[in-house]
Design an enzyme around this catalytic site. Structure first.
Site, short mmCIF file in Angstrom:
data_model
loop_
_atom_site.label_atom_id
_atom_site.label_comp_id
_atom_site.label_asym_id
_atom_site.label_seq_id
_atom_site.Cartn_x
_atom_site.Cartn_y
_atom_site.Cartn_z
CG ASP A 333 -1.96 1.07 1.22
OD1 ASP A 333 -2.26 1.59 0.13
OD2 ASP A 333 -2.50 1.41 2.29
CD GLU A 336 -0.48 5.38 -4.23
OE1 GLU A 336 -0.11 5.72 -3.11
OE2 GLU A 336 -1.13 4.35 -4.46
CG ASP A 453 -8.28 4.18 -0.36
OD1 ASP A 453 -8.11 2.95 -0.29
OD2 ASP A 453 -7.57 5.00 0.24
O1 MIG Z 1 -4.44 6.29 3.78
O2 MIG Z 1 -3.97 1.11 5.63
O3 MIG Z 1 -5.92 2.03 0.10
O4 MIG Z 1 -7.00 -0.06 1.56
O5 MIG Z 1 -7.18 0.27 4.35
C1 MIG Z 1 -5.09 5.10 4.03
C2 MIG Z 1 -5.14 1.87 5.67
C3 MIG Z 1 -4.10 3.97 4.01
C4 MIG Z 1 -5.10 3.02 2.09
C5 MIG Z 1 -5.51 1.76 1.42
C6 MIG Z 1 -6.60 1.12 2.21
C7 MIG Z 1 -6.12 0.83 3.60
C8 MIG Z 1 -5.67 2.14 4.26
N1 MIG Z 1 -4.64 2.76 3.44
#
Ligand code: MIG
Length: 703
Positions: A333, A336, A453
Site C-alpha cells: 500500500d 504511489e 480507495d
Molecule cells: O491512507 O492502511 O488504500 O485499503 O485500508 C489510508 C489503511 C491507508 C489506504 C488503502 C486502504 C487501507 C488504508 N490505506
C-alpha cells in the site's frame, strides 16, 4: 502465441529523446528504421485526428468509460481516494491506448459480379508510450476530434502495434510486455478485510461469525494495525502476541492471513529496518544527499529507494520475516508513494502559519491558510525534492541519480517487484499472493492490483465494471475493487449488488475504511441471498480460474467490452455496462439502487441462466435486441452465448455449510451448461493451484 496466418501484425519500436528505462518491455524489438508516420510530432508530444466513429480504448486504471474519448487523463500515480469523474488520474499509470477505426470494408468481387463486403474488421492501432514521468492524454477534451499526448519530458520508447482488431492488438501488446502475474488458486476465494481488525481475538471472531452464517471464505486481510506502530515487518505484540498460533489456527481452517506492507519505513532508533537502510544508504535522498524525510502512517519515515537494485533486494528480503511465520500473501500500500507531508515543506508551512496568525484573515489569506495545510500531502514540490539512485537496466548499467518526479510512476511497480523477486528467491516453487495499489505496465508480471480507495457509491460499482477490460488490456488480470466500497457508509443493497458483480472478478475482497459502517457480510439481514451469491462464486471457480489462466498464458483478456467481439454492431460498441467474460458468457450487472431488473442489449442470441440460492432456477432464450431482464436482489444472471458451454462446480451438501473455501471445491466432477444445437468444446484449464507448473499443453482438458 497462436496467430492465424492471415493476421498481419507489426510491432514497431521508436525511440524519442533519451528515455529512462522502465522495465516494462523485457525483450525489446529492434528500433524501427521506418519514419514515424502514425501521428504528428509536436514539440512536447504527439497529436492525431480521430474519425467520429473511432474508439479509443485502454489506459487501464482510470476514471470514466471504456471508450476513453471525451476527457483528459493524466498518468501520474495518485493517492486519490475520491475517484470522481472530474479527476484525471488514479493509482496506476498505464500508458497503453488502442485506436480502433471504422469498418474496413474490403471489397471482394466474385465470379457472378456481385460485390461482397468483409465487415467486422477495423483498422486498429495500439500505442504504448513507455516513459516513467508524467504524461497527459487529451482524448478529444480540448478538441473533440483530436487525440493529443504530451510529456513533461519528451523522452520515451514508443511501441506501435497495427492490426485488424483491438483483440489482436492486445494480444500482440501482451506478448511484448510479458506474462501476467498468476496468484495461488486460494486467492480466488472470498476475502474479508477491514481497516482494521485490531487483534487476534477480533480476527478469530470475524472468522467465527462468517462460519456461523454459512459463508465461505479463503482469506482475511490484516491492515496496518497488526504492526507495531505501523512499522513494516513487525507484529504488534500486544494485540497480536499469539501471531504464530493465530496463523496456524487459520491455516487449519484454510484461511490465509494477508498482511499489508507500506512504502514508508519509520524513523526510529533501534528499529532494524531503519538502522540497516540508513547504514547501507538504501533510502531516497534529498538534494544534499541526506535521507529524505516524509510523514506517513508511522510519522516520520524514509522511503526505501525501490529503484536502486541493492536497496530493492534488501527490502524484498524483509518479507521473509512474515513468510517464515507462515504468511503466503501480501498487499503493498501507499506506494504511489503517498506522502502526508515532507519535513522540509512542513517547516515552511508552520512558518507561514505563524505569520498568518498575526493577520486579520481575509478571503485571500484565509484560503491560503486552509490551502497550506491541505496542500501538504502529495505535494509536487516534494516529488521534486528527492532522488533515486536508479541502477537502471540501461545498456551501460550505469547508476544514475534521478529526481523522483521523473520516475514517479515506477515506485509502486518496483516495490512490488522487490517483493516478487524475493519470493522467487525464497520460495521459488510456491505462488504467493501479491497485489499493489500503485502500478505501471510491467508490474503486471509481478503482482496484481486492487482498485484503491473507492467509495460506497453506486457510481463506483459502475466504474469497477468499466475498469476491468481496460486493466486486462494492459496486462492486469488479477484485480478487483473493494467490494461494498471502501470509504463512506454502505447499504445492504449496494453491498449485495457489488458482490453480485464481484463474484466474477479474480480478486473478490470486501474492504472498508476506519470510521465507516461495518461491512462484514454476516452483519446484514439478507443472509440467504448473500449465501447464494457466495455459493455461485465457488460454483463458478472452475470456469473463472480456467478463464483467468488461459488469459494469462495466452495474453488474452478475461473481460472484454462487447465491441471487441461484436465489432460490427454499433450498439454493442457503445455498451459499457455489460461485459463478456471469457468466450462463453456475457454479464450485465445491476448498478443502480432500487432496481429489480435492467435493460440488456443482446448483440446476439443468448440464453439466460438464472441462479437463485446457488441453484439454477430457470433458463430463457433472448434474441438479438434489447430486452428488460428481471434481476431481483440475490439472483445471479449469466448469459450464455449460443454454441458455448461452461463448467460449474457441484456441491454435494446443499446445507448451510455447503462450501467453506476453494479447497472444498471439486474441480474434476463438473456440471456443464451449454446452449444451442451444436456446442463447441470447452477448453478447461486446471492445475494444482499452488506451484508454478503452468502449462497449456499439460493442463487443458477438452470438455
Ligand atoms: O491512507 O492502511 O488504500 O485499503 O485500508 C489510508 C489503511 C491507508 C489506504 C488503502 C486502504 C487501507 C488504508 N490505506
Amino acid at each position: 502465441m497462436n496467430l492465424n496466418k492471415e493476421e498481419k501484425l507489426v510491432v514497431k519500436r521508436y525511440c524519442f529523446g533519451t528515455p529512462v528505462e522502465t522495465g516494462a518491455v523485457p525483450v525489446k524489438p529492434e528500433i524501427s528504421r521506418e519514419t514515424f508516420m502514425e501521428m504528428e510530432i509536436m514539440q512536447d508530444g504527439f497529436s492525431v485526428h480521430m474519425e467520429p466513429e473511432e474508439m479509443v480504448y485502454g489506459l487501464g486504471e482510470t476514471v470514466r468509460g471504456i471508450n476513453k474519448r471525451g476527457w483528459l487523463y493524466e498518468s501520474y500515480c495518485a493517492d486519490e481516494p475520491e475517484h470522481r469523474e472530474d479527476k484525471h488520474s488514479l493509482y496506476g499509470a498505464h500508458n497503453f491506448i488502442i485506436m480502433s477505426g471504422k469498418n474496413q470494408t474490403q471489397e471482394t468481387t466474385e465470379m457472378s459480379g456481385s460485390v461482397q463486403y468483409v465487415t467486422g474488421k477495423r483498422s486498429t492501432t495500439g500505442f504504448f508510450f513507455d516513459t516513467p514521468g508524467r504524461v497527459i492524454f487529451d482524448i478529444g477534451y480540448t478538441q473533440s476530434d483530436r487525440f493529443t499526448v504530451t510529456f513533461e519530458d519528451f523522452s520515451l520508447e514508443l511501441y506501435v502495434i497495427a492490426g485488424d482488431s483491438p483483440e489482436q492488438v492486445v494480444r500482440e501488446f501482451r506478448a511484448l510486455i510479458g506474462r501476467s502475474y498468476i496468484p495461488p488458486r486460494w486467492a480466488f476465494g472470498y476475502g474479508q478485510c477491514r481497516w482494521s481488525y485490531l487483534s487476534s481475538e477480533e480476527v478469530r471472531e470475524v472468522v467465527k461469525k462468517q462460519r456461523e452464517a454459512g459463508f465461505p471464505m479463503d482469506s482475511l486481510y490484516l491492515d496496518i494495525d497488526y504492526m507495531e506502530q505501523f512499522k513494516d515487518f513487525t507484529i504488534n505484540e500486544k494485540s497480536f502476541g499469539d501471531f504464530d498460533a493465530l496463523v496456524a489456527e487459520m491455516k487449519k481452517e484454510k484461511i490465509h492471513l494477508v498482511p499489508i506492507i507500506d512504502a514508508g519505513v519509520k524513523i526510529e532508533e533501534g528499529y532494524d529496518v531503519y538502522e540497516e537502510g540508513k547504514e547501507q544508504g538504501y533510502f531516497c535522498k534529498d538534494e544534499n544527499g541526506e535521507d529524505f524525510v516524509v510523514g506517513v502512517w508511522p510519522g516520520k519515515c524514509h522511503f526505501p529507494d525501490m529503484l536502486n537494485e541493492n536497496a530493492r533486494k534488501w527490502f524484498g528480503r524483509k518479507y521473509h520475516r512474515l513468510l517464515d511465520r507462515g504468511i503466503d500473501g501480501f498487499w503493498n500500500d501507499m506506494n504511489e508513494p503517498a506522502i502526508f507531508y515532507s519535513e522540509k515543506n512542513l517547516k515552511k508551512i508552520f512558518k507561514r502559519l505563524e505569520e498568518l496568525k498575526k493577520e486579520n484573515l481575509d478571503v485571500n489569506t484565509y484560503f491560503e491558510m486552509t490551502g497550506l495545510v491541505a496542500g501538504a500531502s502529495n505535494n509536487l514540490e516534494d516529488h521534486k525534492s528527492f532522488y533515486h539512485h536508479y541502477s537502471a537496466v540501461s545498456e551501460d548499467n550505469a547508476v544514475n541519480k534521478i529526481r523522483h518526479d521523473k520516475v514517479h510512476n515506477l515506485f509502486g511497480y518496483y516495490m512490488t517487484r522487490a517483493a516478487a523477486e524475493a519470493f522467487e528467491e525464497l520460495c521459488p516453487k510456491k505462488r504467493i499472493l501479491l497485489f499493489s495499489r500503485a502500478s505501471y505496465i510491467g508490474m503486471h508480471r509481478y503482482g496484481g492490483i486492487w482498485q484503491g480507495d473507492n467509495m460506497s457509491w453506486w457510481s463506483h460499482l459502475l466504474l469497477n465494471i468499466k475498469m476491468m477490460p481496460s486493466l486486462n488490456m494492459c496486462g492486469f488480470l488479477y484485480t478487483g475493487a473493494d467490494l461494498g466500497g471502501f470509504g463512506a457508509d454502505v447499504t445492504e443493497e449496494l453491498l449485495i449488488r457489488f458482490l453480485s458483480f464481484g463474484i466474477f472478478t479474480p480478486l473478490m475482497r470486501n474492504h472498508s475504511a476506519l470510521g465507516t459502517r461495518r461491512q462484514e457480510l454476516y452483519l446484514f439481514e439478507k443472509k440467504k441471498e448473500i449465501r447464494g451469491i457466495l455459493k455461485m462464486r465457488y460454483r463458478l471457480l472452475p470456469y473463472l480460474y480456467s478463464e483467468f489462466m488461459k488469459a494469462a498464458l495466452r495474453g488474452t483478456m478475461m473481460f472484454r467490452p462487447l465491441g471487441f467481439v461484436y465489432g460490427e454492431d454499433d450498439i454493442a460498441r457503445e455498451t459499457e455496462d455489460q461485459l463478456l467474460l471469457g468466450e462463453e458468457i456475457m454479464i450485465a450487472p445491476v448498478y443502480e439502487q432500487n432496481r429489480t431488473g435492467r435493460p440488456v442489449w443482446f448483440p446476439d442470441r443468448m440464453q439466460l441462466l438464472r441462479f437463485r440460492d446457488g441453484e439454477l432456477l430457470e433458463k430463457e432464450i433472448f434474441e438479438k435486441g434489447y430486452a428488460y431482464v428481471s434481476m431481483p436482489l440475490g439472483d445471479i444472471c449469466i448469459f450464455l452465448r449460443e454454441g458455448r458451454k461452461i463448467p460449474l462446480a457441484v456441491f454435494e451438501d446443499a446445507g448451510d455449510n455447503f462450501v467453506r473455501n476453494t479447497e472444498d471445491v471439486d474441480y474434476q466432477n463438473l456440471e456443464m451448461y451449454g446452449f444451442g444445437e451444436s456446442v463447441a468444446a470447452y477448453e478447461y484449464y486446471m492445475d494444482d493451484g499452488e506451484t508454478k507448473e503452468f502449462s497449456l499443453e499439460k493442463n487443458i482438458t477438452i470438455l
